[in-house]
Write an enzyme that holds these catalytic residues in place. Structure first.
Site, PDB file in Angstrom:
ATOM      1  N   CYS A 123       0.823  -1.219   0.000  1.00  0.00           N
ATOM      2  CA  CYS A 123       0.000   0.000   0.000  1.00  0.00           C
ATOM      3  C   CYS A 123       0.855   1.266   0.000  1.00  0.00           C
ATOM      4  O   CYS A 123       0.332   2.369  -0.126  1.00  0.00           O
ATOM      5  CB  CYS A 123      -0.928   0.012   1.206  1.00  0.00           C
ATOM      6  SG  CYS A 123      -2.114  -1.329   1.226  1.00  0.00           S
ATOM      7  N   HIS A 262      -1.954   7.309   4.776  1.00  0.00           N
ATOM      8  CA  HIS A 262      -2.617   6.191   4.112  1.00  0.00           C
ATOM      9  C   HIS A 262      -3.870   5.825   4.908  1.00  0.00           C
ATOM     10  O   HIS A 262      -3.848   5.764   6.140  1.00  0.00           O
ATOM     11  CB  HIS A 262      -1.650   5.002   4.046  1.00  0.00           C
ATOM     12  CG  HIS A 262      -2.278   3.734   3.586  1.00  0.00           C
ATOM     13  ND1 HIS A 262      -3.107   3.675   2.497  1.00  0.00           N
ATOM     14  CD2 HIS A 262      -2.209   2.464   4.097  1.00  0.00           C
ATOM     15  CE1 HIS A 262      -3.522   2.419   2.339  1.00  0.00           C
ATOM     16  NE2 HIS A 262      -2.994   1.681   3.293  1.00  0.00           N
ATOM     17  N   ASN A 292      -9.819   1.031   2.794  1.00  0.00           N
ATOM     18  CA  ASN A 292      -8.397   1.060   2.433  1.00  0.00           C
ATOM     19  C   ASN A 292      -8.270   0.767   0.934  1.00  0.00           C
ATOM     20  O   ASN A 292      -8.415  -0.378   0.517  1.00  0.00           O
ATOM     21  CB  ASN A 292      -7.651   0.012   3.272  1.00  0.00           C
ATOM     22  CG  ASN A 292      -6.171  -0.051   2.954  1.00  0.00           C
ATOM     23  OD1 ASN A 292      -5.708   0.538   1.973  1.00  0.00           O
ATOM     24  ND2 ASN A 292      -5.430  -0.782   3.764  1.00  0.00           N
TER      25      ASN A 292
END
Ligand SMILES: CC(C)(COP(=O)(O)OP(=O)(O)OC[C@H]1O[C@@H](n2cnc3c(N)ncnc32)[C@H](O)[C@@H]1OP(=O)(O)O)[C@@H](O)C(=O)NCCC(=O)NCCS
Length: 354
Positions: A123, A262, A292
């Protein structure tokens, strides 16, 4: 985690000249998931902050979303695809093992002579890709680089595993990064702790464990995660990396206009915010609506912050990514774009988001 001090991480003479995003139309709420899985809106919201996420259609892969985001970013930058010299794409789960998703995107937008490669940094991919773009430009190798973070993570989730599938969503964001006569600041802190590689992975489908009937029946082609371990890693790492990148840039938390972490979990963000001592009104989140989205989460936030007036040209941004690897990446950058004036019909920037 202690890390030896590193020189630099600073690139100047680089700017972001355009941003574009795209999210799929279909919304999957926590209540929808609780119809087929032993979970609840209350559990998901209290443990993660997520209320709903977008889910791509059966036919869509990251490049499909990435192309739409890229076209919008090029349009805002006023740059034609042929002027793009390099495409760097990042996905947790790309279109295919190979070729690179960037190669597919470059072809479809018409950047036919551009170099193209993917970044695999979990990610954290978008921050790594942005750092690579800035470094290529800062080194004088290219003038215009397209950076894409594109995800259909939903395709790689085990929808029978409530510990993982409730966390993720689909979306894409892209930025055009260009050489600039001004000396905007781009500073990065990138790192990885490979001892945690097994804590967040997709075990099968690569050369280590090629696809077989057995691997499929063991559900090894789905994302696997030790949630509590990743949680501990993230809460430790994000603030440390942010403080390091600020130090590299000779800045303090007080110099940051907007912190864009994030979007994995509201409790991870809250912990980083507490450790950094940054004011809540200088933190941007939208994970409540998107979950997410892995490599797409930071550009989705940047575009929304800009269009809602929370982010304007000249402001200093602190970005923080983390994910599989276990990787982390933070950046301090000077933002160089303003949102569209209210009601500008030419800027339907978010695509299908209604
Ligand atoms: C995944 C995460 C939300 C789990 O929260 P947690 O408080 O650590 O929960 P645990 O995994 O310890 O599980 C606690 C209980 O909740 C249960 N549970 C897990 N997911 C659930 C769900 N969706 N609904 C209901 N119950 C759930 C577990 O089965 C466990 O039950 P048990 O005690 O009876 O075995 C949390 O660990 C997390 O966010 N980790 C980071 C993950 C992440 O962000 N990854 C991406 C990085 S890019």
């Amino acid at each position: 985690m202690t890390q030896a001090p590193r020189d630099g991480g600073v690139v100047r003479g680089v700017r972001i000249s355009g941003i574009g995003v795209h999210v799929p139309q279909r919304i999957l709420t926590n209540d929808d998931i609780s119809q087929f899985l032993d979970t609840s809106d209350d559990w998901i919201r209290s443990r993660t902050g997520i209320r709903e996420r977008r889910i791509a259609t059966a036919a869509e892969a990251p490049s499909d979303l990435g192309v739409l985001a890229a076209v919008r970013a090029l349009d805002m930058a006023g740059v034609s695809p042929r002027e793009i010299e390099l495409v760097i794409s990042s996905s947790l789960i790309p279109d295919m093992v190979f070729p690179a998703t960037a190669a597919v995107i470059a072809e479809r937008i018409g950047a036919r002579e551009a170099g193209a490669f993917d970044v695999q940094a979990g990610c954290t991919g978008f921050v790594y890709a942005l750092a690579a773009a800035a470094a290529f430009i800062g080194a004088g190798m290219y003038r215009r680089v397209l950076v894409v973070g594109a995800e259909t993570v939903s395709k790689g989730l085990d929808w029978e595993d409530r510990r993982t599938c409730v966390l993720f969503g689909d979306g894409a964001g892209a930025v055009v990064v260009e050489r600039s006569a001004d000396h905007e600041l781009f500073t990065f802190d990138l790192g990885n702790d490979g001892s945690g590689a097994g804590k967040l992975n997709m075990p099968a489908g690569g050369a280590r464990l090629p696809a077989t009937h057995d691997s499929v029946s063991r559900r090894e082609h789905f994302l696997k995660m030790d949630g509590p371990e990743v949680f501990r890693f993230a809460t430790r790492t994000v603030a440390e990396s942010c403080l390091r990148v600020l130090q590299n840039a000779d800045l303090t938390v007080d110099d940051v206009d907007l912190f864009v972490p994030h979007q994995a979990n509201q409790r991870i963000i809250a912990s980083a915010v507490r450790r950094l001592g940054i004011a809540e009104d200088r933190v941007f989140t939208n994970l409540e609506r998107y979950g997410n989205t892995s490599c797409a989460s930071i550009p989705l936030c940047l575009e929304e912050a800009m269009e809602s007036g929370r982010l304007a040209a000249g402001q200093r941004l602190l970005l923080a990514g983390f994910g599989a690897g276990l990787s982390w990446g933070s950046a301090v950058i000077t933002w160089s774009l303003d949102g569209a004036p209210d009601g500008d019909p030419g800027r339907d920037a978010r695509g299908s988001d209604t």
